[in-house]
Motif scaffolding. Structure first.
Motif: not given
Length: 203
Positions: A65, A68, A104, A108, A113
Motif C-alpha cells: 500500500i 502504491y 492496487l 484499487g 488503498a
C-alpha cells in the motif's frame, strides 16, 4: 438481516440464499475463501513475521500500500481523510486474505488503498503502540517539562516497543513525513495526519 424483512419475504430470501450458495459452490477453489490460508488482518505483527507475511520487518500488505500511495497518491487531496469505497476496500481485503497477488494499480484506487491501510492498523490486536505502554505515553504527553527533555524521554520510551511494532511505526512515520511534504496539494499536514492516525495507532 432484520427479522421484519425475513417475515415479509421468506420465500424470496430462501431462494436468493440458495442461488448465492450455488454461485459460491460454482466458483473455482482458489476463488473461495481458503480456511488454510494464513490471516493477514486482525493478527499480531509477530504472527505475520512467523508466517512469512512480512518483508524486512514490514507486513507485506503495508509495504504494498505504501509503495502504491508513494507513486500514485501523494498529491491526492484529502489523502487518508477521504474514505474509499467500502465495497472496494472489502474486496481488496479479501484478496489479501486469500493470499492472492494484489495489484492496487488495477484492483484499487488511492482512497481505497489509504482506507485499507487504516483498517489494517485498526485491526492489529494490540495496535502499533502496545496497550501496556499507553499510560506512559499519555503521562509523557501531559508532562510540563521542556520539549528537549520530552523528546529525549519519548525516544527512550519508543525503544521499549516490541521490535516488530517499532519497525512498523518507524516505517509509517517516514512515509507520513513524505505525505506531509506535499501538504499544499493533498491538504494533509502533520497535524491533520496525526489526527487521522492517532486513533489507529493507539486504538
Amino acid at each position: 438481516i432484520p427479522l421484519g424483512f425475513i417475515g415479509c419475504c421468506p420465500i424470496k430470501s430462501a431462494v436468493r440464499l440458495k442461488e448465492d450458495m450455488k454461485k459460491i459452490a460454482a466458483l473455482p477453489l482458489n476463488k473461495q475463501r481458503d480456511k488454510t490460508c494464513p490471516k493477514v488482518f486482525g493478527v499480531s505483527l509477530l504472527e505475520l513475521q512467523q508466517q512469512g507475511l512480512s518483508k524486512n520487518g514490514i507486513p507485506i500488505v503495508v509495504w504494498n500500500i505504501v509503495e502504491y500511495l508513494t507513486q500514485h497518491g501523494m498529491t491526492q487531496e484529502g489523502l487518508f481523510r477521504v474514505n474509499g469505497s467500502m465495497k472496494m476496500v472489502e474486496q481488496l481485503r479479501l484478496q489479501y486474505e486469500r493470499g492472492e497477488e494484489v495489484e492496487l494499480v488495477k484492483d484499487g484506487d488511492v482512497y481505497s488503498a489509504a482506507s485499507l491501510l487504516k483498517l489494517f492498523l485498526r485491526e492489529l490486536p494490540d495496535g502499533i503502540i502496545t496497550s501496556a505502554l499507553h499510560p506512559r505515553f499519555i503521562q509523557l504527553y501531559q508532562d510540563t517539562r521542556n520539549d528537549m527533555q520530552k523528546e529525549s524521554n519519548l525516544k527512550e520510551l519508543l525503544k521499549e516497543l516490541p521490535d516488530a511494532h517499532y519497525c512498523l511505526l518507524k516505517y509509517l512515520c517516514q512515509f507520513l513525513i513524505k505525505v506531509a511534504e506535499h501538504h499544499v496539494e493533498n491538504r494533509m499536514n502533520l497535524c491533520n495526519l496525526a489526527t487521522v492516525f492517532g486513533p489507529n495507532c493507539f486504538q
